[in-house]
Design an enzyme around this catalytic site. Structure first.
Site, PDB file in Angstrom:
ATOM      1  N   ALA A 144     -23.633 -37.796   7.564  1.00  0.00           N
ATOM      2  CA  ALA A 144     -23.030 -38.261   6.361  1.00  0.00           C
ATOM      3  C   ALA A 144     -23.313 -37.537   5.151  1.00  0.00           C
ATOM      4  O   ALA A 144     -22.564 -37.686   4.364  1.00  0.00           O
ATOM      5  CB  ALA A 144     -23.484 -39.695   6.508  1.00  0.00           C
ATOM      6  N   CYS A 145     -24.567 -37.182   4.977  1.00  0.00           N
ATOM      7  CA  CYS A 145     -25.098 -36.437   3.753  1.00  0.00           C
ATOM      8  C   CYS A 145     -24.439 -35.096   3.466  1.00  0.00           C
ATOM      9  O   CYS A 145     -24.648 -34.494   2.240  1.00  0.00           O
ATOM     10  CB  CYS A 145     -26.577 -36.618   3.674  1.00  0.00           C
ATOM     11  SG  CYS A 145     -27.525 -36.056   5.043  1.00  0.00           S
ATOM     12  N   THR A 146     -23.886 -34.653   4.554  1.00  0.00           N
ATOM     13  CA  THR A 146     -23.331 -33.156   4.268  1.00  0.00           C
ATOM     14  C   THR A 146     -21.832 -33.219   4.675  1.00  0.00           C
ATOM     15  O   THR A 146     -21.198 -32.139   5.005  1.00  0.00           O
ATOM     16  CB  THR A 146     -24.207 -32.246   5.107  1.00  0.00           C
ATOM     17  OG1 THR A 146     -23.791 -32.507   6.553  1.00  0.00           O
ATOM     18  CG2 THR A 146     -25.506 -31.991   4.808  1.00  0.00           C
TER      19      THR A 146
END
Length: 187
Positions: free
Chosen positions: A78-80
């Site tokens: 989710a963070c990338t």
């Protein structure tokens, strides 16, 4: 707060509904597609999450083709998710950059049903086949290397040379000088 209270009230019902769907996808997808790796622990995981890496296929390609079939998934962590790079989480788990590029994550919720899992199992294998064939075709094309002059800033007069490598279906379509030597303006 109120949201946590409501989530706690329906937790058992949600777990009872979504866990079997996740387990079915984790069990059946590797049986339908070669070179599938389940990421994470097979049972000790978030109930509504099924994550895989598929060798030789880009996650973004799967994401786009699945989206065209009405299936929403993510690729990478989710963070990338907005970056076209391997998930640092998958890399930390010991997966290679190449394999991590083929990651895909399915999330289940109360709106899903077992027919959704069956739909994914019907739709995804031909998508992977199509993308695998495309990857093999591109990999078999000859690579061409040459220099391209790029002007940086009209007023600075600086020139930077970038090396480009790309596949070309017919290298004879490029001028001989571009195929064989650097065409660089001298300053």
């Amino acid at each position: 707060g109120k949201a946590a209270e409501l989530a706690r009230q329906n937790m058992a019902e949600r777990l009872q509904k979504i866990t079997p769907m996740r387990d079915a996808l984790l069990k059946e997808l590797p049986a339908k597609i070669e070179n599938v790796i389940i990421t994470g622990h097979p049972t000790n995981r978030i109930p509504g999450s099924a994550s895989f890496c598929i060798e030789f296929v880009e996650g973004e390609g799967m994401l786009l083709f699945l989206n065209m079939q009405g299936i929403g998934v993510t690729s990478g962590s989710a963070c990338t998710s907005r970056a076209l790079k391997a998930s640092h989480v998958l890399i930390a788990m010991g997966l290679s950059h190449e394999l991590s590029q083929g990651s895909i994550l399915f999330s289940f919720g109360m709106q899903n049903n077992p027919d959704d899992v069956n739909y994914v199992l019907d739709v995804l294998p031909p998508i992977v086949d199509r993308l695998s064939i495309a990857a093999i075709a591109i990999a078999s094309l000859p690579l061409i290397s040459f220099f391209i002059p790029i002007v940086r800033g009209a007023d600075s007069g600086l020139r930077t040379i970038f090396i480009c490598k790309f596949a070309a279906p017919n290298p004879d379509t490029f001028p001989r000088t571009a195929r064989n030597r650097c065409i660089c303006p001298r300053r």
